[in-house]
Design a protein around this motif. Structure first.
Motif, PDB file in Angstrom:
ATOM      1  N   UNK A  35       0.893  -1.270   0.235  1.00  0.00           N
ATOM      2  CA  UNK A  35       0.008   0.080   0.243  1.00  0.00           C
ATOM      3  C   UNK A  35       0.921   1.165   0.137  1.00  0.00           C
ATOM      4  N   UNK A  36       0.377   1.792  -0.963  1.00  0.00           N
ATOM      5  CA  UNK A  36       1.107   3.486  -0.720  1.00  0.00           C
ATOM      6  C   UNK A  36       0.558   4.589  -0.990  1.00  0.00           C
ATOM      7  N   UNK A  37       0.823   5.599  -0.655  1.00  0.00           N
ATOM      8  CA  UNK A  37       0.190   7.380  -0.483  1.00  0.00           C
ATOM      9  C   UNK A  37       0.395   7.303  -1.735  1.00  0.00           C
ATOM     10  N   UNK A  38      -0.222   7.802  -2.910  1.00  0.00           N
ATOM     11  CA  UNK A  38      -0.693   8.256  -4.069  1.00  0.00           C
ATOM     12  C   UNK A  38       0.125   9.542  -4.547  1.00  0.00           C
ATOM     13  N   UNK A  39      -0.023  10.379  -3.701  1.00  0.00           N
ATOM     14  CA  UNK A  39       1.057  11.161  -4.159  1.00  0.00           C
ATOM     15  C   UNK A  39       2.352  11.630  -3.677  1.00  0.00           C
ATOM     16  N   UNK A  40       2.448  10.052  -3.355  1.00  0.00           N
ATOM     17  CA  UNK A  40       4.416  10.384  -3.654  1.00  0.00           C
ATOM     18  C   UNK A  40       4.842   9.764  -4.009  1.00  0.00           C
ATOM     19  N   UNK A  41       3.797   8.653  -4.994  1.00  0.00           N
ATOM     20  CA  UNK A  41       4.285   7.916  -6.198  1.00  0.00           C
ATOM     21  C   UNK A  41       4.835   6.799  -6.208  1.00  0.00           C
ATOM     22  N   UNK A  42       6.216   6.798  -6.512  1.00  0.00           N
ATOM     23  CA  UNK A  42       7.411   6.257  -6.887  1.00  0.00           C
ATOM     24  C   UNK A  42       8.131   6.724  -5.427  1.00  0.00           C
TER      25      UNK A  42
END
Length: 66
Positions: free
Chosen positions: A31-38
């Motif tokens: 899971x990751x936060x979309x605004x931080x991306x890669x």
């Protein structure tokens, strides 16, 4: 099961710029936060941990947090 997939998001996030993305990476669910991306942090969960969280979410156990 070991499946590598691309990042996905819930359909309810289509009109929002704040959401998380998920994917299966080997044996883990990430899971990751979309605004931080890669470049952002990634949380990794075992299938058992993910199932437990989903079960609690479906039962409304975390509703008081929003």
């Amino acid at each position: 099961m070991s499946i590598d997939s691309t990042w996905i998001k819930a359909s309810g996030a289509d009109n929002s710029d704040e959401f998380v993305e998920m994917r299966r990476n080997g044996e883990m669910i990430e899971v990751r936060y979309s605004k931080q991306g890669e470049t952002g942090d990634v949380l990794s969960f075992t299938p058992g941990e993910w199932d437990a969280w989903l079960d609690g979410a479906k039962k409304g156990e975390f509703d008081h947090l929003v």
